[in-house]
Design an enzyme around this catalytic site. Structure first.
Site: not given
Ligand code: BGC
Length: 745
Positions: A267
């Site tokens: 993530d």
């Molecule tokens: C979130 C993800 C997301 C990623 C990209 C993160 O902060 O937890 O779900 O896909 O950002 O934007």
């Protein structure tokens, strides 16, 4: 693993091309593939062009200008040494430009076809912007409505989430990822994120392995079996080891047990955060832990780019680990056909018309809005008999706030608001008194309430548009008190005093605790954040163009203190019942202490939710009868046919979602009081009767036992079919071993 999508493009040919390419790559180029960047800040775009040209980047996140994306792809394909195209990632969570209801609202349709159609539209719109990879669907089982990310989820149930999650994957990916307009899905967040303590985002999770396997993992397994190309590791700490460094999750389960051949992305900056968790002391150690755990790509952290080469030189990370990671990333690029078709070529995409896209969004909203309450049949309103309506509240006419969380590319200009939808439907036939009453859903000022009460008095009926603005749910937006925010409860009280029938239309990113206001409302339509076409769908339901048919994909608590409250809980040794639940006012003063006869419930809230999982009313009524099983016994390896007659006993044609639940009465580990095992949406004309048949395979009764292996256990089961998780029509059967003919298990 059955992987239909990969099969269509001859895996062996792909493997050859992957091996060939890998053999020609320098270490720097390999590490480039494992690096995803987002271009932010001054000079970033120029730096991005240069890095792509030098093969130092495998994926770019958050670029959606098709001409810039095409320019980057051109640099990657034509100017970089090996010509490897880029993955362009974006959060396309519930629509791109045309916004579908939030995922939780889509889950309330209980309709895989609707979810599939929404993802298809989203994929086509996103692909036209150059996006070839979405970070969806989110498959986190969510039993805590305080958690803001419940909005992105498909609810609390593993079966429903699995069914709808696989439909969403199929919608994004199509039958063959290399077909123009198909984009790779990313199932997230692996795993257990929904169990964040007290619903605080990013908080610790502690999930025993047995519960992880029985509750949290099945949707991931189902989506990967259906061909989902990639997986995202969760931000959260699972039983002391953050998911981003969790070898048990990503090596033992995902790769070894499930045979996953795609890749795992971290993530956002979650590799660096391993040190913040206190698992590691440095970025280098964080890179070491993550790569060995099986995270193949670093999202926006730059830690792999900075640290992996030293770890390889030191011999801490074997080259085979890097090669395996790069191969799995390249494999997805080949599956997407990116080497043959790198650019967003708009003319090659099947492009649904604006009308078609709106039709999909309209249907999703219409089927997902849930009628929670409808006293004395107040709804539907009669367009002929209603002379005037008061449309009150901060969310009646707000094109942006009805769209919900994660709509980076959503276009509020396309939104039909509730007020607009009503005007479009009833024209000038009905006088509409519109008062916003509160600037936002959080406003506390009551100064416009007199105007709202006057409008209510001057109307036949009041439509109160309440709930939460988009920003009150979603990532990092958890709440501790999930009642109506701001002065909305006061607005309900004041409007109620006008003594007119009141319908609440509630838009929110989560279940709300409505206990304080529910008695002052005659009817409640829970609309989630319904997306672009929310207003049209609401007008249809308010005026009976269509009957509501949404069903709750998550339990609505009576009080925050009941959380976690979910239908598939365990029975416990002292289960509550209407006869044994003691409420605070029932206790005599100075009663001596005793627990005899007492059961598991709260003195001040009882044990029942305000609205149970699966609940949702209709403008008609449905009778369930004649529940039959093809046999009183189910042999291991075989299937039962469970059929029931459903009759529309009212006067309006409508859809019903029939639900099948089972209970395994005695288990090697304790089993839930009920588990959803099937559902079907049927449409019935007034008076019409139909027979719905569910197929129940013995494998559907499998669960992870005490030693955490999957087992089906002979024994007695109960089964219910009906319109909610509180269905009463019941039957029983016995699961017996294959080859057993008798009555004993
Ligand atoms: C979130 C993800 C997301 C990623 C990209 C993160 O902060 O937890 O779900 O896909 O950002 O934007």
């Amino acid at each position: 693993m059955s992987n239909a999508v990969a099969a269509t493009i001859q895996p062996s040919a792909v493997e050859k091309r992957v091996a060939d390419l890998l053999g020609r790559m320098t270490l720097a180029e390999k590490l480039g593939q494992m690096n995803q960047v987002s271009a932010e800040g001054p000079g970033a775009v120029e730096a991005l062009r240069k890095a792509v040209c030098e093969g130092r980047i495998g994926s770019v996140i958050n670029q959606v200008d098709p001409s810039f994306v095409n320019e980057l792809q051109r640099i990657a394909v034509e100017d970089s040494r090996l010509g490897i195209p880029l993955l362009i990632g974006r959060d396309v969570i519930h629509g791109f430009r045309t916004v579908m209801p939030i995922p939780l609202g889509q889950a309330a349709t209980w309709n895989p076809d609707v979810v599939h159609a929404g993802a298809r539209v989203a994929a086509l719109e996103a692909a036209a912007a150059g996006v070839n990879w979405t970070f969806a669907p989110m498959l986190d089982i969510s039993r805590d409505p305080r958690w803001g990310r419940i909005a992105e989820s498909l609810g609390e149930d593993p079966f429903l989430t699995s069914r709808l999650g696989t439909a969403m994957v199929a919608g994004f990916q199509g039958a063959d990822l290399s077909v123009p307009g198909c984009i790779a899905a990313c199932v997230k967040h692996f795993a257990g994120y929904g169990a964040s303590e007290s619903g605080r985002d990013y908080a610790t999770t502690n999930i025993p392995e047995n519960e992880l396997r029985n509750v949290y993992l099945p949707p991931f397994r189902a989506a990967l079996d259906a061909g989902a190309a990639t997986v995202m590791a969760s931000f959260s700490d699972l039983n002391g080891v953050p998911a981003t460094a969790n070898r048990f999750l990503m090596r033992d389960i995902l790769r070894e047990e499930w045979g996953f051949g795609g890749f795992v992305v971290s993530d956002w900056d979650s590799i660096r955060q391993l040190a913040v968790h206190g698992l590691t002391a440095s970025d280098r150690d964080s890179a070491f832990e993550a790569v060995l755990a099986g995270v193949d790509m670093d999202m926006a952290g730059g830690v792999y780019a900075a640290q992996l080469s030293a770890l390889i030189e030191d011999g801490r990370v074997p080259m085979e680990v890097i090669d395996a990671a790069v191969a799995s990333i390249l494999r997805v690029k080949f599956r997407l056909g990116l080497f043959d078709r790198s650019y967003a070529e708009l003319q090659r995409y099947p492009s649904p018309s604006e009308d078609d896209k709106r039709r999909v969004a309209h249907e999703a909203a219409r089927q997902g809005i849930v009628l929670l309450k409808n006293d004395r049949g107040l709804l539907p309103l009669s367009p002929e008999k209603t002379r005037s309506i008061a449309v009150i509240g901060p969310l009646a006419d707000d094109p942006y706030e009805q769209l919900g969380t994660w709509i980076f590319d959503g276009d509020p200009a396309l939104s039909v608001t509730g007020l607009q939808g009503i005007r479009d439907l009833v024209g000038n036939e009905i006088e509409v008194h519109h008062v916003r009453a509160l600037e936002t859903s959080r406003s506390r000022s009551t100064k416009s309430f007199d105007g709202a009460v006057q409008a209510a008095r001057a109307s036949d009926v009041v439509l109160l548009f309440l709930g939460e603005e988009s920003i009150l749910s979603g990532e990092a937006h958890s709440r501790a008190d999930i009642g109506l925010p701001g002065a909305q409860a006061e607005l309900v009280r004041r409007v109620h005093e006008a003594d007119k029938p009141v319908v609440a239309i509630i838009m929110a990113g989560r279940p709300l605790v409505l206990t304080e206001v529910i008695d002052d409302l005659d009817a409640v339509l829970f609309a989630w954040h319904p997306g672009t076409m929310g207003g049209t769908a609401l007008a249809d339901l308010l005026f009976g163009v269509e009957s509501p048919s949404g069903k709750l994909p998550v339990t609505f608590p009576r009080a925050v203190g009941q959380i976690p409250i979910y239908y598939n809980q365990k029975h416990g040794g002292k289960p509550p019942s209407p006869d044994t639940a003691i409420l605070i006012d029932d206790i005599p003063v100075r009663a001596p202490q005793t627990s005899i006869g007492n059961t598991s419930c709260h003195l001040d809230a009882g044990y029942r939710p305000l609205f149970p999982f699966g609940h949702g009313l209709s403008y008609t009524t449905f009778g369930y009868s004649n529940l039959r099983l093809s046999s009183p016994q189910l042999r291991s390896g075989e299937a039962l046919a469970v059929s029931v007659e459903i009759t529309n006993t009212g006067r309006i044609a409508a859809d019903e979602v029939a639900q099948l639940y089972v209970r395994d009465l005695v288990g090697n580990v304790t089993r839930p009081v009920r588990e959803l095992k099937g559902f079907q949406r049927v449409r019935l004309a007034p008076g019409e009767k139909t027979t719905v048949t569910f197929r129940l395979d013995s494998g559907d009764l499998a669960f992870y036992g005490r030693d955490n292996t999957l087992m089906t256990e002979p024994g007695d089961f109960q089964l219910w079919v009906g319109g909610s998780s509180e269905a009463e029509l019941r039957a029983a059967f016995r699961l017996v071993r294959a080859g057993t003919g008798g009555t004993s298990p």
